[in-house]
Write a protein that holds these residues in place. Sequence first.
Motif, mmCIF file in Angstrom:
data_model
loop_
_atom_site.group_PDB
_atom_site.id
_atom_site.type_symbol
_atom_site.label_atom_id
_atom_site.label_comp_id
_atom_site.label_asym_id
_atom_site.label_seq_id
_atom_site.Cartn_x
_atom_site.Cartn_y
_atom_site.Cartn_z
ATOM 1 N N SER A 82 -0.240 53.520 14.959
ATOM 2 C CA SER A 82 -0.498 52.427 15.904
ATOM 3 C C SER A 82 -0.272 52.934 17.317
ATOM 4 O O SER A 82 0.295 54.024 17.521
ATOM 5 C CB SER A 82 0.432 51.231 15.635
ATOM 6 N N GLY A 83 -0.671 52.133 18.297
ATOM 7 C CA GLY A 83 -0.365 52.470 19.674
ATOM 8 C C GLY A 83 1.121 52.421 19.957
ATOM 9 O O GLY A 83 1.643 53.213 20.754
ATOM 10 N N THR A 84 1.824 51.513 19.296
ATOM 11 C CA THR A 84 3.271 51.407 19.472
ATOM 12 C C THR A 84 3.978 52.655 18.965
ATOM 13 O O THR A 84 4.857 53.211 19.632
ATOM 14 C CB THR A 84 3.811 50.165 18.750
ATOM 15 N N SER A 85 3.591 53.121 17.782
ATOM 16 C CA SER A 85 4.217 54.338 17.250
ATOM 17 C C SER A 85 3.861 55.551 18.106
ATOM 18 O O SER A 85 4.657 56.482 18.242
ATOM 19 C CB SER A 85 3.810 54.560 15.794
ATOM 20 N N ALA A 86 2.668 55.532 18.719
ATOM 21 C CA ALA A 86 2.290 56.614 19.627
ATOM 22 C C ALA A 86 3.257 56.677 20.807
ATOM 23 O O ALA A 86 3.747 57.756 21.179
ATOM 24 C CB ALA A 86 0.860 56.413 20.122
ATOM 25 N N LEU A 87 3.544 55.543 21.408
ATOM 26 C CA LEU A 87 4.492 55.500 22.515
ATOM 27 C C LEU A 87 5.869 55.977 22.083
ATOM 28 O O LEU A 87 6.520 56.765 22.781
ATOM 29 C CB LEU A 87 4.592 54.070 23.058
#
Length: 387
Positions: free
Chosen positions: A80-85
């Motif tokens: 996800s984008g959250t896990s990317a951050l």
Amino acid sequence: RPRRGQAAQPGKIRHGRVSTPYRIPFVDLGPQYREVQEDVEAAALRVLRSGWYVLGPEVEAFESAFAKACGVEFCVGTSSGTSALQIALAAHGIGPGDEVITTPFTFIATAESIRAVGATPVFADADATTWNLDPAKAEAAITTRTKAILPVHLHGRPADLSAFESICAKHGLLLIEDAAQAHLARSGDRICGSVGHSACFSFYPAKNLGACGEGGAVVTNDPTVARRLRMLREFGSERRYVNELAHGTNARLESLQAAILAAKLPHLASWTEQRRKLASRYRELLSGLALTLPAPEGADTHVWHVFAVMVADRERVQAELARCGIQTSAHYPIALHLQTSLASLGYKSGDFPMAERLSREVLSLPLYLGLTDEMQSEVAQGLSACL
């Protein structure tokens, strides 16, 4: 259309189409899906038949293609984008005792990812023109504990990367881009994602490049960071059951989503141009109304993940548009420093007046592939009547 006196309900995405009582929904993924249906379904079937469902050759092929699109050397796909951050921050060694400066006018994932690695989000106010993080206010928030600045390319408009690049170089800080909404956006002549030490993307279905589920990626030109990212997305491990890095997690991109994204990626440039044309037409249609349009993009390339305006009495305007069958949204209705989940940071109302004003007045209008001239005209007419 909802009956008179009946509250309108938000649309729900099902199988690429929107089930909604609105004649003009805020988002409809159906037209885009039908454009690439044959390629996407062939890619999905190929993965299902392969028996390889997590990481593997499909993910590697997409990572290579997306890195090239961003003008960088490495791409690491995530869940996800959250896990990317989260893993990007960890890969750069950001953790307990560190501070990361970001904007309070963004989605909660930006701040929560900072907290997830044990660091502290420090907010600086938004710029009144671009609505992005104000470079001068960000620099004023730097302390001896500051480790990085994390600007967000809000709504697909590039943050002032040249300014942040200079500030970070001056103070010895990391620059990490939250590019979740900014696929192919350009800051001057540079692609968003290619300027910072790392940049993070989201492929949530409604994003400009969207999966059929969750997905994200981190891009970087640093081979050491890329290696750490790959380890962190697999529990901090390079060898199975040998876990070396702290803050490792399960952030692996699924093969199915990677194959779907790879099938869509060749269309992204033309889709971006279509969004830019829709945004330009909104500007023409809404000119002269009692609202604030987004500022001109100047030398930058805005990719219009969201087309938002500022209006007084937003809730009333939204309700009247809903009664006309037009669905709108607000990105974002509560500034992060006023979110209950972040109350422990100690901020209060009035600390960031521009972000607070934006959260009260920003109104996001329907903008997606398949939105017709007639539908845009109806949105404009509805706004004109409300205002």
